[in-house]
Motif scaffolding. Structure first.
Motif, PDB file in Angstrom:
ATOM      1  N   PHE A  39      80.546  59.351  10.821  1.00 47.41           N
ATOM      2  CA  PHE A  39      79.922  60.674  10.954  1.00 47.41           C
ATOM      3  C   PHE A  39      78.413  60.534  10.766  1.00 47.41           C
ATOM      4  CE2 PHE A  39      80.993  60.268   6.465  1.00 47.41           C
ATOM      5  CZ  PHE A  39      79.861  60.741   5.811  1.00 47.41           C
ATOM      6  N   ASP A  40      77.693  61.574  11.116  1.00 48.00           N
ATOM      7  CA  ASP A  40      76.234  61.592  11.007  1.00 48.00           C
ATOM      8  C   ASP A  40      75.849  61.786   9.538  1.00 48.00           C
ATOM      9  OD1 ASP A  40      73.515  61.964  11.161  1.00 48.00           O
ATOM     10  OD2 ASP A  40      73.596  63.691  12.515  1.00 48.00           O
ATOM     11  N   THR A  41      75.190  60.802   8.966  1.00 49.36           N
ATOM     12  CA  THR A  41      74.843  60.840   7.544  1.00 49.36           C
ATOM     13  C   THR A  41      73.415  61.330   7.279  1.00 49.36           C
ATOM     14  OG1 THR A  41      74.087  58.541   7.577  1.00 49.36           O
ATOM     15  CG2 THR A  41      76.416  58.934   7.062  1.00 49.36           C
ATOM     16  N   THR A  42      72.760  61.848   8.289  1.00 44.87           N
ATOM     17  CA  THR A  42      71.338  62.202   8.166  1.00 44.87           C
ATOM     18  C   THR A  42      71.053  63.028   6.921  1.00 44.87           C
ATOM     19  OG1 THR A  42      71.067  62.152  10.571  1.00 44.87           O
ATOM     20  CG2 THR A  42      69.388  63.331   9.301  1.00 44.87           C
ATOM     21  N   LYS A  43      71.888  63.991   6.619  1.00 46.36           N
ATOM     22  CA  LYS A  43      71.629  64.901   5.502  1.00 46.36           C
ATOM     23  C   LYS A  43      72.369  64.514   4.223  1.00 46.36           C
ATOM     24  CE  LYS A  43      70.513  68.836   8.487  1.00 46.36           C
ATOM     25  NZ  LYS A  43      70.800  70.263   8.816  1.00 46.36           N
ATOM     26  N   PHE A  44      72.962  63.347   4.217  1.00 44.02           N
ATOM     27  CA  PHE A  44      73.725  62.909   3.050  1.00 44.02           C
ATOM     28  C   PHE A  44      72.904  61.958   2.186  1.00 44.02           C
ATOM     29  CE2 PHE A  44      76.905  64.701   5.677  1.00 44.02           C
ATOM     30  CZ  PHE A  44      77.984  65.028   4.859  1.00 44.02           C
ATOM     31  N   LYS A  45      73.112  62.040   0.875  1.00 44.62           N
ATOM     32  CA  LYS A  45      72.400  61.142  -0.038  1.00 44.62           C
ATOM     33  C   LYS A  45      72.839  59.700   0.147  1.00 44.62           C
ATOM     34  CE  LYS A  45      71.876  64.680  -3.636  1.00 44.62           C
ATOM     35  NZ  LYS A  45      72.278  65.078  -5.017  1.00 44.62           N
ATOM     36  N   THR A  46      74.146  59.493   0.362  1.00 49.54           N
ATOM     37  CA  THR A  46      74.676  58.154   0.602  1.00 49.54           C
ATOM     38  C   THR A  46      75.003  58.013   2.075  1.00 49.54           C
ATOM     39  OG1 THR A  46      75.588  57.929  -1.623  1.00 49.54           O
ATOM     40  CG2 THR A  46      76.586  56.583   0.101  1.00 49.54           C
ATOM     41  N   LYS A  47      74.508  56.939   2.681  1.00 49.74           N
ATOM     42  CA  LYS A  47      74.636  56.754   4.116  1.00 49.74           C
ATOM     43  C   LYS A  47      75.434  55.499   4.477  1.00 49.74           C
ATOM     44  CE  LYS A  47      70.074  58.916   4.524  1.00 49.74           C
ATOM     45  NZ  LYS A  47      70.588  60.257   4.883  1.00 49.74           N
ATOM     46  N   PHE A  48      76.136  54.930   3.518  1.00 49.02           N
ATOM     47  CA  PHE A  48      76.874  53.690   3.769  1.00 49.02           C
ATOM     48  C   PHE A  48      78.205  53.722   3.030  1.00 49.02           C
ATOM     49  CE2 PHE A  48      74.401  53.119  -0.031  1.00 49.02           C
ATOM     50  CZ  PHE A  48      75.224  52.400  -0.888  1.00 49.02           C
ATOM     51  N   ALA A  49      79.076  52.822   3.451  1.00 49.92           N
ATOM     52  CA  ALA A  49      80.405  52.720   2.835  1.00 49.92           C
ATOM     53  C   ALA A  49      81.021  51.407   3.272  1.00 49.92           C
ATOM     54  CB  ALA A  49      81.279  53.899   3.259  1.00 49.92           C
ATOM     55  N   CYS A  50      82.215  51.136   2.796  1.00 57.05           N
ATOM     56  CA  CYS A  50      82.979  49.962   3.230  1.00 57.05           C
ATOM     57  C   CYS A  50      84.062  50.438   4.197  1.00 57.05           C
ATOM     58  CB  CYS A  50      83.581  49.239   2.035  1.00 57.05           C
ATOM     59  SG  CYS A  50      82.386  48.350   1.017  1.00 57.05           S
ATOM     60  N   GLU A  51      83.700  50.519   5.472  1.00 59.11           N
ATOM     61  CA  GLU A  51      84.651  50.928   6.504  1.00 59.11           C
ATOM     62  C   GLU A  51      85.452  49.721   6.997  1.00 59.11           C
ATOM     63  OE1 GLU A  51      82.188  54.560   8.662  1.00 59.11           O
ATOM     64  OE2 GLU A  51      81.986  52.531   9.464  1.00 59.11           O
ATOM     65  N   LEU A  52      86.601  49.990   7.623  1.00 55.64           N
ATOM     66  CA  LEU A  52      87.322  48.942   8.327  1.00 55.64           C
ATOM     67  C   LEU A  52      86.471  48.452   9.494  1.00 55.64           C
ATOM     68  CD1 LEU A  52      90.922  50.458   8.491  1.00 55.64           C
ATOM     69  CD2 LEU A  52      89.959  48.943   6.754  1.00 55.64           C
ATOM     70  N   LYS A  53      86.611  47.172   9.829  1.00 52.37           N
ATOM     71  CA  LYS A  53      85.817  46.576  10.914  1.00 52.37           C
ATOM     72  C   LYS A  53      86.720  46.195  12.085  1.00 52.37           C
ATOM     73  CE  LYS A  53      82.415  46.366   7.786  1.00 52.37           C
ATOM     74  NZ  LYS A  53      83.201  46.675   6.558  1.00 52.37           N
ATOM     75  N   ASP A  54      86.220  46.397  13.293  1.00 54.06           N
ATOM     76  CA  ASP A  54      86.951  45.992  14.504  1.00 54.06           C
ATOM     77  C   ASP A  54      88.391  46.490  14.464  1.00 54.06           C
ATOM     78  OD1 ASP A  54      84.684  44.502  15.428  1.00 54.06           O
ATOM     79  OD2 ASP A  54      85.242  42.901  14.043  1.00 54.06           O
ATOM     80  N   PHE A  55      88.536  47.755  14.099  1.00 53.84           N
ATOM     81  CA  PHE A  55      89.870  48.316  13.916  1.00 53.84           C
ATOM     82  C   PHE A  55      90.107  49.474  14.871  1.00 53.84           C
ATOM     83  CE2 PHE A  55      92.500  51.644  11.960  1.00 53.84           C
ATOM     84  CZ  PHE A  55      93.699  50.953  11.849  1.00 53.84           C
ATOM     85  N   ASN A  56      91.234  49.421  15.561  1.00 57.18           N
ATOM     86  CA  ASN A  56      91.682  50.517  16.412  1.00 57.18           C
ATOM     87  C   ASN A  56      93.165  50.740  16.117  1.00 57.18           C
ATOM     88  OD1 ASN A  56      92.499  52.307  18.380  1.00 57.18           O
ATOM     89  ND2 ASN A  56      91.657  51.148  20.103  1.00 57.18           N
ATOM     90  N   PRO A  57      93.526  51.891  15.555  1.00 55.92           N
ATOM     91  CA  PRO A  57      94.942  52.108  15.207  1.00 55.92           C
ATOM     92  C   PRO A  57      95.881  51.985  16.397  1.00 55.92           C
ATOM     93  CG  PRO A  57      93.683  54.159  15.077  1.00 55.92           C
ATOM     94  CD  PRO A  57      92.695  53.055  15.221  1.00 55.92           C
ATOM     95  N   LEU A  58      95.358  52.226  17.606  1.00 54.30           N
ATOM     96  CA  LEU A  58      96.221  52.152  18.791  1.00 54.30           C
ATOM     97  C   LEU A  58      96.594  50.719  19.134  1.00 54.30           C
ATOM     98  CD1 LEU A  58      94.663  54.942  21.048  1.00 54.30           C
ATOM     99  CD2 LEU A  58      96.495  55.090  19.356  1.00 54.30           C
ATOM    100  N   ASP A  59      95.957  49.756  18.488  1.00 55.82           N
ATOM    101  CA  ASP A  59      96.397  48.360  18.630  1.00 55.82           C
ATOM    102  C   ASP A  59      97.710  48.118  17.897  1.00 55.82           C
ATOM    103  OD1 ASP A  59      94.140  47.766  20.095  1.00 55.82           O
ATOM    104  OD2 ASP A  59      93.018  46.982  18.383  1.00 55.82           O
ATOM    105  N   TYR A  60      98.069  49.060  17.009  1.00 53.64           N
ATOM    106  CA  TYR A  60      99.251  48.901  16.175  1.00 53.64           C
ATOM    107  C   TYR A  60     100.294  50.002  16.375  1.00 53.64           C
ATOM    108  CZ  TYR A  60      95.843  46.071  13.524  1.00 53.64           C
ATOM    109  OH  TYR A  60      94.878  45.166  13.139  1.00 53.64           O
TER     110      TYR A  60
END
Length: 415
Positions: A39-60
């Motif tokens: 999502f757009d983090t422009t107005k958020f204090k925290t702009k980073f996280a530990c997201e899943l990488k190279d992941f598409n649920p439709l692969d599973y």
């Protein structure tokens, strides 16, 4: 009571989309933190996280199925399927009435909740909700969907104890099997909290790091400069079964679970007890349950979220239990994965199980200037992994509301 063994593991994490990749990243000290893409983090204090990488649920998961499930349920299904494959399970040959699911999630379908409420707010007040809204959102749905997929008719429910959730689920599953109430239970937890609602809410409570310029080093447990936790997402699945049941089907036994302890801080809505009272009681309870002494624990995977009060209180509790003279290795794998909230206990249990299996302690990364009160007491496994004979590993998880859950895993032997 019956012995309980681990026969399968599944992981979907910010540093690996399966158990092998997750473990390799842990051992090599890989950080999963990066700018948020969801999502757009422009107005958020925290702009980073530990997201899943190279992941598409439709692969599973088939698209027609995926549309019925919130991400947290999709993550659960994917990790569980890996665990089942690794455990070499053919359910058609087993008594499904004796196989259960105890799954955990702290927030459940919070992404679905946000999406549907925002859509409603934009309209004219007419309640046009998706027919899947409620079953996608409710926190118990993942355990239900897992049982439906595999036709498992045994014990089935969900635990919620905030960030202690999936450790609580593991302890419950352990107990039901050793009491003889089930032959096998699929347990663990999943969380999909990287959205405006969760990030904004945790920002409001001042729990998240705001080190936006260098997110990869933001999660720094025990460091005097830490400023909050880094949010993560994903799932961890563990197959527990009685030793007799595992042997009868010639299952690959990875490790054994021997103890679980639960307690409460009884102190504050969100803060840990400053002296780690609940953590102390939880660790003692787990040790008593396992019927082992303090000097038998070789490694502790700490809760250590990288918050100023939380890290200190946990180390105070560890010192109180194990003393200043100890042979412990301690590490905080959240320095790599971020904090997966209700799924944290599951992936950290997997880290402990793999540590026991491979005699390797994963490191604590990013932490440089250690709290003076503790830097000369504990081996925090700073910077890089360490080889060590690990016979027993302990995993701590704590949650808002003062919830405490500690598990102990043992190297498997026939005796």
């Amino acid at each position: 009571m019956k012995r309980v063994v681990i026969t399968g593991l599944g992981a979907l994490t910010p540093i690996g989309n399966n158990v092998n990749d997750f473990w390799e990243s842990l051992v090599n000290g890989v950080s999963g933190a990066a700018p948020i893409t969801k999502f757009d983090t422009t107005k958020f204090k925290t702009k980073f996280a530990c997201e899943l990488k190279d992941f598409n649920p439709l692969d599973y998961i088939e698209k027609s199925e995926a549309r019925k499930y919130d991400l947290f349920t999709q993550y659960a299904l994917i990790s569980v399927e890996e665990a089942i494959q690794n455990a070499e399970i053919n359910f058609d040959n087993l008594n499904k009435n004796r196989i259960g699911v105890i799954w955990g999630s702290g927030n459940g379908g919070i992404g679905t909740f946000q999406e549907q409420l925002m859509e409603f707010a934009k309209g004219d007040g007419t309640p046009r909700f998706n027919p899947y809204f409620i079953p996608k959102m409710i926190v118990d749905i993942a355990s239900g969907v897992i049982s439906i997929k595999y036709g498992l008719r045994g014990i089935n429910y969900t635990t919620v104890s905030a960030c202690a959730t999936s450790n609580t689920a593991i302890i419950d599953a352990f107990n039901y099997i050793r009491w003889g109430k089930a032959d096998m239970i699929i347990t663990g937890g999943s969380e999909a909290p990287i959205n405006e609602t969760s990030v904004g809410g945790f920002n409001a409570s001042k729990a998240l790091s705001t080190l936006n310029d260098t997110p990869e080093i933001a999660s720094r447990p025990f460091d005097v400069n830490r400023d909050g936790f880094v949010m993560g997402e994903g799932a961890g699945a563990i197959i527990l079964e009685s030793y007799e049941h595992a042997i009868s089907r010639n299952a690959p036994i990875i490790a054994e679970i021997v103890g679980g302890g639960m307690a409460a801080d009884a102190y504050h809505l969100t803060g840990t007890h400053p002296e780690g009272e609940g953590a102390y009681l939880g660790m003692l309870a787990a040790l008593e349950d396992a019927e082992i002494s303090i000097d038998q624990i070789d490694y502790i995977n700490t809760h250590a979220t990288s918050t100023p009060q939380g890290d200190n209180s946990e180390l105070k509790a560890v010192e109180r239990v194990f003393g200043r003279e100890n042979h412990l290795n301690i590490s905080a794998t959240k320095s790599m994965t971020g904090h997966l909230l209700g799924a944290a206990g599951a992936i950290e249990a997997i880290a402990c199980i793999k540590a026991v299996q491979n005699n390797i302690v994963p490191p604590t990364i990013n932490s440089v200037e250690i709290e003076p009160a503790f830097k000369d007491i504990f081996n925090l496994t700073l910077g890089k992994a360490q080889e060590k004979e690990i016979n027993y590993a302990m995993s701590n998880t704590f949650g808002f509301g003062g919830h405490i859950a500690t598990t102990i895993f043992k190297k498997f032997s026939e005796e």
